[in-house]
Design a protein around this motif. Structure first.
Motif, PDB file in Angstrom:
ATOM      1  N   LYS A 184       0.819  -1.220   0.000  1.00  0.00           N
ATOM      2  CA  LYS A 184       0.000   0.000   0.000  1.00  0.00           C
ATOM      3  C   LYS A 184       0.851   1.269   0.000  1.00  0.00           C
ATOM      4  CE  LYS A 184      -4.123  -2.060   0.483  1.00  0.00           C
ATOM      5  NZ  LYS A 184      -4.622  -2.484   1.797  1.00  0.00           N
ATOM      6  N   MET A 185       2.173   1.114  -0.019  1.00  0.00           N
ATOM      7  CA  MET A 185       3.016   2.317  -0.109  1.00  0.00           C
ATOM      8  C   MET A 185       2.847   2.893  -1.502  1.00  0.00           C
ATOM      9  SD  MET A 185       6.621   1.483   1.764  1.00  0.00           S
ATOM     10  CE  MET A 185       6.787  -0.212   1.235  1.00  0.00           C
ATOM     11  N   ASN A 186       2.527   4.174  -1.595  1.00  0.00           N
ATOM     12  CA  ASN A 186       2.478   4.763  -2.935  1.00  0.00           C
ATOM     13  C   ASN A 186       3.921   4.980  -3.414  1.00  0.00           C
ATOM     14  OD1 ASN A 186       3.384   7.184  -1.822  1.00  0.00           O
ATOM     15  ND2 ASN A 186       1.303   7.982  -1.579  1.00  0.00           N
ATOM     16  N   ALA A 187       4.074   5.378  -4.662  1.00  0.00           N
ATOM     17  CA  ALA A 187       5.416   5.442  -5.248  1.00  0.00           C
ATOM     18  C   ALA A 187       6.329   6.366  -4.435  1.00  0.00           C
ATOM     19  CB  ALA A 187       5.327   5.910  -6.695  1.00  0.00           C
ATOM     20  N   ALA A 188       5.792   7.491  -3.993  1.00  0.00           N
ATOM     21  CA  ALA A 188       6.613   8.444  -3.236  1.00  0.00           C
ATOM     22  C   ALA A 188       7.069   7.816  -1.922  1.00  0.00           C
ATOM     23  CB  ALA A 188       5.820   9.724  -2.985  1.00  0.00           C
ATOM     24  N   ALA A 189       6.144   7.142  -1.244  1.00  0.00           N
ATOM     25  CA  ALA A 189       6.486   6.504   0.034  1.00  0.00           C
ATOM     26  C   ALA A 189       7.517   5.403  -0.193  1.00  0.00           C
ATOM     27  CB  ALA A 189       5.226   5.947   0.686  1.00  0.00           C
ATOM     28  N   GLY A 190       7.303   4.616  -1.240  1.00  0.00           N
ATOM     29  CA  GLY A 190       8.233   3.527  -1.545  1.00  0.00           C
ATOM     30  C   GLY A 190       9.634   4.041  -1.824  1.00  0.00           C
ATOM     31  N   ASN A 191       9.701   5.091  -2.608  1.00  0.00           N
ATOM     32  CA  ASN A 191      11.020   5.637  -2.933  1.00  0.00           C
ATOM     33  C   ASN A 191      11.707   6.239  -1.715  1.00  0.00           C
ATOM     34  OD1 ASN A 191      11.445   5.016  -5.711  1.00  0.00           O
ATOM     35  ND2 ASN A 191       9.759   6.415  -6.190  1.00  0.00           N
ATOM     36  N   ALA A 192      10.904   6.814  -0.827  1.00  0.00           N
ATOM     37  CA  ALA A 192      11.482   7.364   0.404  1.00  0.00           C
ATOM     38  C   ALA A 192      12.052   6.226   1.258  1.00  0.00           C
ATOM     39  CB  ALA A 192      10.429   8.148   1.177  1.00  0.00           C
ATOM     40  N   LEU A 193      11.280   5.133   1.348  1.00  0.00           N
ATOM     41  CA  LEU A 193      11.739   4.001   2.154  1.00  0.00           C
ATOM     42  C   LEU A 193      13.008   3.393   1.570  1.00  0.00           C
ATOM     43  CD1 LEU A 193      11.030   2.146   4.596  1.00  0.00           C
ATOM     44  CD2 LEU A 193      10.053   0.579   2.922  1.00  0.00           C
ATOM     45  N   LEU A 194      13.119   3.450   0.262  1.00  0.00           N
ATOM     46  CA  LEU A 194      14.276   2.892  -0.423  1.00  0.00           C
ATOM     47  C   LEU A 194      15.571   3.466   0.145  1.00  0.00           C
ATOM     48  CD1 LEU A 194      14.526   0.846  -2.616  1.00  0.00           C
ATOM     49  CD2 LEU A 194      14.512   2.679  -4.308  1.00  0.00           C
ATOM     50  N   LYS A 195      15.525   4.725   0.475  1.00  0.00           N
ATOM     51  CA  LYS A 195      16.708   5.398   1.003  1.00  0.00           C
ATOM     52  C   LYS A 195      17.169   4.716   2.297  1.00  0.00           C
ATOM     53  CE  LYS A 195      18.207  10.079   1.586  1.00  0.00           C
ATOM     54  NZ  LYS A 195      18.045  10.372   3.028  1.00  0.00           N
ATOM     55  N   THR A 196      16.197   4.397   3.154  1.00  0.00           N
ATOM     56  CA  THR A 196      16.516   3.713   4.407  1.00  0.00           C
ATOM     57  C   THR A 196      17.081   2.328   4.135  1.00  0.00           C
ATOM     58  OG1 THR A 196      14.721   4.922   5.459  1.00  0.00           O
ATOM     59  CG2 THR A 196      15.513   2.954   6.590  1.00  0.00           C
ATOM     60  N   LEU A 197      16.525   1.666   3.118  1.00  0.00           N
ATOM     61  CA  LEU A 197      16.994   0.309   2.810  1.00  0.00           C
ATOM     62  C   LEU A 197      18.385   0.322   2.189  1.00  0.00           C
ATOM     63  CD1 LEU A 197      13.670  -1.145   1.381  1.00  0.00           C
ATOM     64  CD2 LEU A 197      14.831  -1.901   3.453  1.00  0.00           C
ATOM     65  N   GLU A 198      18.686   1.397   1.475  1.00  0.00           N
ATOM     66  CA  GLU A 198      19.987   1.479   0.811  1.00  0.00           C
ATOM     67  C   GLU A 198      21.110   1.810   1.781  1.00  0.00           C
ATOM     68  OE1 GLU A 198      18.955   4.318  -2.150  1.00  0.00           O
ATOM     69  OE2 GLU A 198      18.652   2.787  -3.713  1.00  0.00           O
ATOM     70  N   GLU A 199      20.751   2.437   2.883  1.00  0.00           N
ATOM     71  CA  GLU A 199      21.778   2.785   3.870  1.00  0.00           C
ATOM     72  C   GLU A 199      21.474   2.071   5.164  1.00  0.00           C
ATOM     73  OE1 GLU A 199      21.205   6.987   4.009  1.00  0.00           O
ATOM     74  OE2 GLU A 199      21.647   7.201   1.877  1.00  0.00           O
ATOM     75  N   PRO A 200      21.646   0.752   5.178  1.00  0.00           N
ATOM     76  CA  PRO A 200      21.251  -0.002   6.365  1.00  0.00           C
ATOM     77  C   PRO A 200      21.992   0.500   7.599  1.00  0.00           C
ATOM     78  CG  PRO A 200      22.440  -1.417   4.798  1.00  0.00           C
ATOM     79  CD  PRO A 200      22.228  -0.104   4.140  1.00  0.00           C
ATOM     80  N   ASN A 201      21.229   0.539   8.667  1.00  0.00           N
ATOM     81  CA  ASN A 201      21.739   1.046   9.919  1.00  0.00           C
ATOM     82  C   ASN A 201      21.672  -0.144  10.867  1.00  0.00           C
ATOM     83  OD1 ASN A 201      21.415   1.884  12.576  1.00  0.00           O
ATOM     84  ND2 ASN A 201      20.183   3.661  12.055  1.00  0.00           N
ATOM     85  N   GLY A 202      22.785  -0.478  11.494  1.00  0.00           N
ATOM     86  CA  GLY A 202      22.862  -1.664  12.352  1.00  0.00           C
ATOM     87  C   GLY A 202      21.849  -1.658  13.470  1.00  0.00           C
ATOM     88  N   GLU A 203      21.299  -0.490  13.770  1.00  0.00           N
ATOM     89  CA  GLU A 203      20.368  -0.397  14.891  1.00  0.00           C
ATOM     90  C   GLU A 203      18.919  -0.465  14.430  1.00  0.00           C
ATOM     91  OE1 GLU A 203      21.522   3.213  16.758  1.00  0.00           O
ATOM     92  OE2 GLU A 203      23.105   2.252  17.931  1.00  0.00           O
ATOM     93  N   ALA A 204      18.689  -0.766  13.152  1.00  0.00           N
ATOM     94  CA  ALA A 204      17.308  -0.820  12.663  1.00  0.00           C
ATOM     95  C   ALA A 204      17.008  -2.167  12.025  1.00  0.00           C
ATOM     96  CB  ALA A 204      17.066   0.297  11.648  1.00  0.00           C
ATOM     97  N   LEU A 205      15.815  -2.656  12.314  1.00  0.00           N
ATOM     98  CA  LEU A 205      15.329  -3.878  11.670  1.00  0.00           C
ATOM     99  C   LEU A 205      13.988  -3.538  11.026  1.00  0.00           C
ATOM    100  CD1 LEU A 205      15.208  -6.977  11.171  1.00  0.00           C
ATOM    101  CD2 LEU A 205      14.217  -7.202  13.454  1.00  0.00           C
TER     102      LEU A 205
END
Ligand SMILES: [Zn+2]
Length: 322
Positions: A116-137
């Motif tokens: 249900k993420m629209n394209a803008a939301a998906g692309n924003a989330l992509l940024k978080t996925l591309e820069e994985p942070n050891g403290e986030a799951l």
């Protein structure tokens, strides 16, 4: 909910438990599989493991209890706001992720309905996925992985879930829910391995309302156009349940066909309607039942698109009473 309490999905449990035990949890998972099979329970059981004071997901410590009460400060659950998950929701989560966890070793973001993420939301989330942070799951859940951005899918470890075998679901309904054999059999068959369907709001639909709908349907005759329109209107207005209602009708006609072929009654789903099935079969033939099953399949296809619902159901009912 601990891993031990989750029914079925043994392979998925093993994968997650082993990854956790060896310190190799991925930073993002995509749990994909049908609605109501236990993806969210599995995700929350994993969060318990990760947050639990003794690393067992005990269910007693303060971290486990906070997860169960949905008030753990390091667990963020994201669900559609209206029809979609919006970019503002993702931005809020990203802001949270920029802070250190408050009580646990990690912060967990659970996105239920990732498609249900629209394209803008998906692309924003992509940024978080591309820069994985050891403290986030990140735990993304979806019944429709094909609707999730390919770039998101490829950055998650994908874990497919399938429907539960009927026998497992039936055992739960009879033993834990104290249902009688006939009801358990009907719910198991109609819910296709979904606990949510068998135990949730659809239970009444599958038990009582099923009988009422099939009673109205089988009382129709080619000459009774008024009652036919009334029934079509009633069903068309219940837009949210339409897929389940069509399935109920389809399964009933499948029972008729089985009966027409001389199959034993215990193979049918509508065990409580055996007399009705015998009566209706007497005015049908195998070819007429096959034509009607085709008509049901065609209307399922049409109603999946945005057609005039009432008209589509009227046509279906006319073909069923012909
Ligand atoms: Zn615990």
């Amino acid at each position: 909910m601990t891993f031990a309490q989750i029914l079925g999905h043994r392979r998925q449990k093993e994968i997650l438990q082993r990854a956790f035990a060896s310190g190799r949890l991925a930073h993002a998972y995509l749990f994909e599989g049908p609605e109501g099979v236990g993806k969210r329970l599995m995700a929350l059981a994993l969060v318990r493991l990760v947050f639990c004071a003794d690393g067992s997901g005990c269910g007693i410590c303060s971290a486990c209890r906070k997860i169960d009460h949905n008030n753990h400060p390091d667990l963020h659950i994201l669900e559609p706001d209206g029809a979609m998950i919006k970019i503002e929701q993702i931005r809020r989560i990203q802001k949270e992720l920029s802070y250190r966890p408050l009580e646990a070793q990690k912060k967990v973001v659970l996105i239920d309905g990732a498609e249900k993420m629209n394209a803008a939301a998906g692309n924003a989330l992509l940024k978080t996925l591309e820069e994985p942070n050891g403290e986030a799951l990140l735990l993304l859940l979806t019944p429709h992985p094909e609707k999730v951005l390919g770039t998101i899918r490829s950055r998650c470890q994908r874990l497919p879930f399938s429907r539960l075998p009927r026998q497992e679901l039936l055992t739960v309904l009879l033993q834990q829910e104290g249902m009688n054999e006939v009801e358990g059999h009907i719910l198991t068959a109609l819910s296709e391995g979904s606990f949510k369907k068998a135990l949730g709001r659809d239970r009444e639909l599958y038990l009582e309302r099923r009988k009422a709908i099939l009673k109205s349907l089988t009382a129709l005759s080619p000459g009774s156009i008024g009652p036919l329109f009334d029934l079509a209107q009633e069903l068309a207005e219940d837009k949210d349940h339409l897929p389940e209602i069509l399935e109920i009708i389809q399964v009933f006609y499948r029972d008729l066909l089985l009966h027409a072929h001389g199959a034993p009654e215990e193979e049918m789903v509508n065990l409580d309607l055996a007399e009705k099935i015998r009566r209706v079969v007497s005015r049908e033939t195998v070819p007429s039942l096959l034509r009607k099953l085709d008509a049901i399949a065609a209307s399922q296809l049409h109603l999946g698109r945005n057609v005039n619902r009432q008209l589509a159901i009227e046509v279906l009912l006319m073909r069923l009473v012909a």
